[in-house]
Design a protein around this motif. Structure first.
Motif, short mmCIF file in Angstrom:
data_model
loop_
_atom_site.label_atom_id
_atom_site.label_comp_id
_atom_site.label_asym_id
_atom_site.label_seq_id
_atom_site.Cartn_x
_atom_site.Cartn_y
_atom_site.Cartn_z
N UNK A 131 0.82 -1.21 0.00
CA UNK A 131 0.00 0.00 0.00
C UNK A 131 0.86 1.25 0.00
N UNK A 132 2.02 1.16 0.58
CA UNK A 132 2.90 2.32 0.66
C UNK A 132 4.25 1.89 1.20
N UNK A 133 5.19 2.81 1.30
CA UNK A 133 6.52 2.46 1.81
C UNK A 133 6.46 2.00 3.25
N UNK A 134 7.32 1.04 3.58
CA UNK A 134 7.44 0.54 4.95
C UNK A 134 8.70 1.14 5.55
N UNK A 135 8.55 1.97 6.57
CA UNK A 135 9.67 2.73 7.13
C UNK A 135 9.97 2.25 8.55
N UNK A 136 11.24 1.98 8.81
CA UNK A 136 11.69 1.58 10.14
C UNK A 136 12.90 2.42 10.53
N UNK A 137 12.85 3.04 11.70
CA UNK A 137 13.98 3.83 12.20
C UNK A 137 14.65 3.09 13.34
N UNK A 138 15.98 2.95 13.26
CA UNK A 138 16.76 2.30 14.31
C UNK A 138 17.97 3.19 14.61
N UNK A 139 18.71 2.84 15.65
CA UNK A 139 19.90 3.62 15.98
C UNK A 139 20.96 2.71 16.58
N UNK A 140 22.19 3.14 16.47
CA UNK A 140 23.29 2.41 17.10
C UNK A 140 23.55 3.02 18.47
N UNK A 141 24.41 2.35 19.24
CA UNK A 141 24.66 2.76 20.61
C UNK A 141 25.25 4.16 20.66
N UNK A 142 24.71 5.05 21.49
CA UNK A 142 25.28 6.40 21.60
C UNK A 142 26.63 6.36 22.29
N UNK A 143 27.40 7.42 22.09
CA UNK A 143 28.72 7.51 22.71
C UNK A 143 28.56 7.62 24.23
N UNK A 144 29.33 6.79 24.95
CA UNK A 144 29.24 6.77 26.42
C UNK A 144 30.62 6.71 27.04
N UNK A 145 30.69 7.21 28.25
CA UNK A 145 31.88 6.99 29.08
C UNK A 145 31.65 5.69 29.85
N UNK A 146 32.56 4.74 29.69
CA UNK A 146 32.40 3.44 30.35
C UNK A 146 33.31 3.28 31.57
N UNK A 171 40.84 13.07 21.19
CA UNK A 171 41.00 13.61 22.54
C UNK A 171 40.53 15.05 22.70
N UNK A 172 40.94 15.94 21.80
CA UNK A 172 40.57 17.35 21.94
C UNK A 172 39.05 17.53 21.87
N UNK A 177 33.91 18.28 25.84
CA UNK A 177 32.60 17.94 26.40
C UNK A 177 32.70 17.33 27.80
N UNK A 178 33.90 17.31 28.38
CA UNK A 178 34.08 16.75 29.72
C UNK A 178 34.23 17.87 30.75
N UNK A 179 33.72 17.62 31.93
CA UNK A 179 33.87 18.57 33.03
C UNK A 179 34.30 17.82 34.29
N UNK A 180 35.33 18.32 34.94
CA UNK A 180 35.78 17.77 36.22
C UNK A 180 35.69 18.89 37.25
N UNK A 188 37.62 22.23 37.06
CA UNK A 188 39.07 22.15 36.98
C UNK A 188 39.46 22.07 35.51
N UNK A 189 40.43 22.88 35.12
CA UNK A 189 40.86 22.90 33.74
C UNK A 189 41.41 21.56 33.28
N UNK A 190 41.08 21.17 32.05
CA UNK A 190 41.53 19.89 31.48
C UNK A 190 42.36 20.15 30.23
N UNK A 191 43.38 19.31 30.07
CA UNK A 191 44.22 19.39 28.88
C UNK A 191 44.54 17.96 28.43
N UNK A 192 44.55 17.73 27.12
CA UNK A 192 44.84 16.37 26.65
C UNK A 192 46.28 15.97 26.96
N UNK A 193 46.45 14.72 27.35
CA UNK A 193 47.78 14.16 27.62
C UNK A 193 48.04 13.14 26.51
N UNK A 194 48.34 13.66 25.32
CA UNK A 194 48.47 12.81 24.15
C UNK A 194 47.36 13.12 23.16
N UNK A 195 47.64 12.94 21.86
CA UNK A 195 46.69 13.32 20.81
C UNK A 195 46.17 12.13 20.01
#
Length: 202
Positions: A131-146, A171-172, A177-180, A188-195
């Motif tokens: 009768x018409x198009x069959x539409x399915x929306x899915x998503x993959x796992x969002x980015x998380x801190x583990x 890293x940058x 998007x991280x806060x300590x 507290x200010x954050x700086x990458x320790x390696x790139x």
């Protein structure tokens, strides 16, 4: 004594057959109308997976089963469905009533996908289509801190933290998007320790 003349025999018979004819004609008209309305919309999806809104992982196998046999397409025909954003993969038939799609590579993380079966590309050998198009929306796992682990003190006695993610990050970009916060709840200010890009940001 008078006798009523029976004049209703032939006339009554004609009326009966006219009624039968009209009934048959009306019935035929109803079926013709039904056929015109529904002939090309009798193909249906009976079951499908993954379900709408599902979180998928790796190379998920999408499948759909139909209530009727579907006519096989030609090798040069376009695929029966589309995925947005585009995903390279294989469309295949597992019998005349089960359609499958398997990605060639694991799907990227933190991404939403829309899978659409196109009605004009699926039809039965008798010409029935969806009768018409069959539409399915899915998503993959969002980015998380583990995990977050204290590593070492560097040469300036600064604390080095290892922040582990479920996918590779720059890293940058991750640190942006991280806060300590300290004991006084001040950031507290954050700086990458390696790139190096990876799952662990230091």
């Amino acid at each position: 004594m008078s006798t009523a003349t029976g004049t209703s025999g032939p006339a009554g018979s004609r009326r009966f057959w006219v009624t039968v004819f009209c009934f048959a004609l009306a019935n035929a008209a109803v079926w013709v109308g039904y056929d015109r309305l529904h002939r090309h919309a009798l193909l249906e999806v009976r079951a499908a997976a993954p379900e709408a809104g599902a979180e998928v992982h790796g190379r998920p196998r999408f499948w759909w089963t139909f209530n009727l046999d579907v006519a096989p397409g030609k090798p040069t025909d376009p695929p029966p469905g589309e995925i947005s954003p585009h995903v390279a993969g294989q469309w295949a038939w597992d019998g005349p009533r089960t359609l499958t799609f398997t990605p060639d590579a694991p799907l990227p993380q933190a991404t939403s996908f829309t899978v659409t079966l196109l009605a004009d590309r699926l039809r039965t050998p008798d010409g029935f289509n969806l009768k018409g198009p069959q539409v399915t929306a899915v998503h993959t796992e969002p980015l998380k801190v583990v995990g977050v682990h204290r590593s070492v003190l560097d040469e300036s006695d600064r604390l080095v933290l290892d922040v582990e993610f479920n996918d590779e990050v720059v890293p940058a970009e991750a640190i942006a998007h991280l806060t300590v916060r300290g004991p006084d709840q001040k950031p507290i200010g954050l700086h990458p320790h390696g790139e190096a890009t990876g799952r662990v940001v230091r």
